[in-house]
Design an enzyme around this catalytic site. Structure first.
Site, short mmCIF file in Angstrom:
data_model
loop_
_atom_site.label_atom_id
_atom_site.label_comp_id
_atom_site.label_asym_id
_atom_site.label_seq_id
_atom_site.Cartn_x
_atom_site.Cartn_y
_atom_site.Cartn_z
N GLY A 41 -20.96 -16.13 9.58
CA GLY A 41 -21.62 -15.46 8.46
C GLY A 41 -23.12 -15.64 8.55
N GLY A 43 -25.33 -14.37 5.89
CA GLY A 43 -25.98 -14.11 4.61
C GLY A 43 -26.89 -15.27 4.26
N LEU A 44 -27.17 -15.44 2.98
CA LEU A 44 -28.10 -16.50 2.59
C LEU A 44 -27.61 -17.87 3.01
CD1 LEU A 44 -29.37 -15.36 -0.91
CD2 LEU A 44 -30.58 -15.33 1.26
N ALA A 45 -26.32 -18.17 2.80
CA ALA A 45 -25.80 -19.49 3.18
C ALA A 45 -25.79 -19.64 4.70
CB ALA A 45 -24.40 -19.69 2.62
N HIS A 267 -18.09 -8.68 -13.66
CA HIS A 267 -19.48 -8.50 -14.08
C HIS A 267 -19.54 -7.42 -15.16
CE1 HIS A 267 -23.78 -7.93 -13.99
NE2 HIS A 267 -23.91 -8.87 -13.06
N SER A 285 -28.03 -4.72 -12.34
CA SER A 285 -28.37 -6.14 -12.46
C SER A 285 -28.25 -6.67 -13.88
CB SER A 285 -29.79 -6.37 -11.97
OG SER A 285 -30.22 -7.67 -12.30
N ARG A 331 -21.39 -13.87 -18.45
CA ARG A 331 -20.74 -12.66 -17.98
C ARG A 331 -19.30 -12.52 -18.46
NH1 ARG A 331 -23.09 -12.65 -11.74
NH2 ARG A 331 -25.20 -12.05 -12.33
N ARG A 457 -19.41 -18.04 -13.07
CA ARG A 457 -20.75 -18.28 -12.52
C ARG A 457 -21.80 -17.67 -13.42
NH1 ARG A 457 -24.33 -15.37 -9.76
NH2 ARG A 457 -22.92 -13.71 -9.10
#
Length: 659
Positions: A41, A43-45, A267, A285, A331, A457
């Site tokens: 992966g 992505g950000l991680a 969401h 968003s 959310r 989250r």
């Protein structure tokens, strides 16, 4: 059933991470050069972990199924990233971010991990600014903040409505630097299809070159799963169509426990479904809830246009029900409230499965402020609107443009129509404090693990966790394991374990092509998605979950008898890619329903209809279910439940209220 060890270090909550970093075993620079790490992966991680570990001196291989790490789904995050900087001087602190996260997750997250996340959050902002990430700034040059759901302070840093894209470009730049230095080997257009275990430890992967179809063997002293979440099990979600659970699921089937699979986030701010033709949904968003007001008509089945409904006939239901937080409730709360209003007959639009998100009041408020700033006397209503629209455009312009492109409606003139949709998965591979799964040498970072968000989250915390795990946590914790691996030489990929793993992958591919059925992969994916949404979606009950388990089992059996995979295996073949991913979803979906069935309470995103308060809020059972459900794979359709008891020494569980 057994209990699992989270390996939380001793000491006070505020000192655990500091003490851990000071005492964790280290690998010296010379030894790091001979240790190989696989990162699945980008992505950000994944990108942050790969670049940071390479910077430390490890040899890193990074894999992504996209043509470039820049196309990882992290790019789609819009609203912002949380950090306890307290720039607004409004009372924020590490403790308050920690508290909001534990409370927002409905007291189903691990205190030690959440406190560590809050503690390192401030470092992330400094790191990103140093990389040149163009975070929004106030007039005086200081970084700007805005509010997000579930908090009463402004701690969310942002770059207009494209925060994820800008943060990913920062991590990507860091990754590309290491690729250029030869410290990272980047394997784009590769998909991990199996984990290789040798003597019980993760020692590599089998990956498919998606261009040629060739299966490849790759060795690593450790394997990091950074492959994101599994929201696409529902078919329609805000995830990119390529997002999948295969890497995490293959790790699970090789012994990594799966934590809290039923905890999925709906969401509240998505563009509603418009028809059967859709393959994904689009997120608006959560940052829009800073200034947009959510409402429905007070009259049932009201067919009037939004601007024809006078103020006194509008129900701003979040402001009415939750006066302390209003439109910025978490959310899960906002999503259930929207569903309740639509189910009760107050929905808007042709489908009546939508509510309004209205910026008229914000445009007027900002316009009046601008008029005062500019010293304009006797401004007309049109002048006020124009100046107000300019401010809103600066803050949210790309989001408004995206909405107009998709719906054909101008949100500056008409309220947006929104409805909840599947977005994020709090569940994931179970990991201990070190981010290691139950398989030695295998780690999970970011959305691929379960660790930080409990049952819900908070907005702007996904980017925070992904970068915290990659930049600031795994570089320390992986040393604890690798310090004992410095004498392990690189294992040749001719080892029997690699041969067997590759044979198993090839056998699955051959089996898929041999079926030659009558229905496409998408046919089965859509069917699975409908089962999951109807019976394990925004609300669940015992009867529906039991039905879903049986229906998924029957659908899986039908899939392996009647799916048709076109093309050949030795070429670029998206249908083969989808088939493998959907076959994994058909197994994961069953586990999600089993987990939801055993958790006889309502908490966060898991809303069991049998367990709710008199006013329709989630009703937890702290005595019976204060644990992480860690599932062990025991064979086709068979799983064993293990528990990690959750201890709340600092934040004591109470009825979660945002009123």
């Amino acid at each position: 059933m057994s209990k699992v060890d989270s390996k939380i270090p001793a000491g006070s909550l505020a000192e655990k991470w500091t003490q851990y970093r000071s005492s964790v075993p280290l690998v010296n620079p010379a030894n790091k050069r001979s240790i190989e790490i696989i990162v699945v992966g980008s992505g950000l991680a994944g990108a942050s972990a790969a670049s940071t570990l390479a910077e430390l001196g490890y040899k890193v291989k990074c894999f992504c199924f996209q043509d470039s790490p820049r196309r990882a789904h992290s790019i789609a995050a819009q609203g912002g990233i949380n950090a306890a900087k307290n720039y607004q001087n409004d009372g924020d602190s590490v403790y308050r971010l920690f508290y909001d996260t534990v409370k927002g997750g409905d007291y189903r997250s691990r205190e030690a991990n959440v406190y560590r996340l809050a503690e390192v959050s401030a470092n992330i902002i400094d790191q990103c600014v140093a990389q040149g990430v163009p975070l929004a700034r106030e007039y005086g040059g200081l970084l700007s903040n805005r509010s997000f759901g579930g908090t009463q302070v402004q701690r969310t840093f942002y770059a207009a409505g494209q925060t994820g894209q800008q943060l990913l470009l920062g991590a990507y730049s860091s990754l590309e630097r290491q690729i250029g230095l030869g410290n990272v080997e980047m394997c784009a257009r590769h998909e991990m299809l199996e984990v290789v275990l040798i003597d019980g430890k993760a020692r590599g992967i089998i990956a498919r070159d998606l261009i040629s179809g060739k299966l490849e063997r790759h060795f690593g002293h450790a394997v990091l799963i950074c492959s994101g979440g599994y929201g696409n099990v529902f078919y329609l979600s805000t995830n990119a169509m390529g997002s999948n659970a295969t890497a995490a699921w293959k790790a699970h089937k090789k012994g990594a426990y799966f934590g809290n699979p039923c905890f999925t986030q709906i969401h509240p701010t998505c563009i509603p479904v418009s028809g059967d033709h859709q393959s994904k949904l689009t997120l608006m968003s959560e940052s829009l809830r800073n200034d947009g007001r959510i409402w429905v008509p007070k009259q049932k089945d009201d067919k009037r246009k939004a601007f024809d409904i006078p103020e006194e006939e509008r129900d701003y239901y979040l402001e009415r029900r939750y006066p302390a937080f209003g439109n910025l409730v978490p959310r899960d709360v906002a999503s259930r409230a929207a569903k309740e209003r639509c189910d009760a007959g107050f929905g808007v639009g042709t489908s009546k499965m939508a509510v309004y998100l209205d910026f008229a009041a914000a445009i007027e408020r900002y316009g009046k402020q601008q008029i005062l700033k500019l010293g304009i006397d006797n401004a007309s209503a049109e002048e006020i609107r124009k100046h107000g629209m300019d401010v809103v455009k600066e803050k949210y312009g790309n989001l408004f443009d995206m909405y107009k492109q998709i719906t054909g409606e101008d949100p500056y003139q008409l309220p947006m129509r929104i409805y909840p949709a599947v977005h994020y998965t709090m569940g994931g591979l179970w990991v201990d404090y070190n981010l290691m799964t139950t398989v030695p040498g295998m780690y999970a970072l970011g959305e691929a693990n379960f660790s930080d968000h409990g049952a819900n989250r908070l907005g702007a915390s996904a980017l925070m966790q992904g970068l915290a795990d990659g930049y600031f946590i795994i570089p320390y914790t992986i040393g604890s394991y690798l310090s004992n691996e410095i004498r392990t030489k690189a294992i040749p990929t001719s080892h029997p374990a690699f041969e067997e793993a590759e044979k198993n992958v090839q056998a699955t591919i051959d089996r898929l092509f041999a079926i030659k059925g009558t229905h496409s992969v998408d046919h089965f994916h859509k069917k699975l998605g409908k089962i999951m949404w109807d019976k394990c979606g925004m609300a669940r009950n015992e009867k529906g979950l039991k039905e879903a388990i049986e229906e998924i089992r029957a659908l899986r059996e039908e899939f392996w008898k009647d799916v048709r995979v076109t093309g050949t295996p030795n070429e670029l073949n998206p249908e083969l890619e989808k088939a493998g991913r959907v076959s994994d979803f058909l197994e994961l979906g069953e586990l999600m329903c089993m987990d939801a069935l055993q958790r006889k309470e309502s908490c966060g995103g898991h809303f069991r209809e049998e367990y709710q308060t008199e006013d329709g809020e989630a009703k937890r059972d702290d005595d019976g279910f204060s644990f992480v459900a860690a599932w062990e794979y025991k064979g086709q359709g068979s799983f064993e439940l293990h528990k990690e008891e959750l201890n709340f020494d600092v934040v004591h569980p109470s009825q979660r209220s945002y009123k």
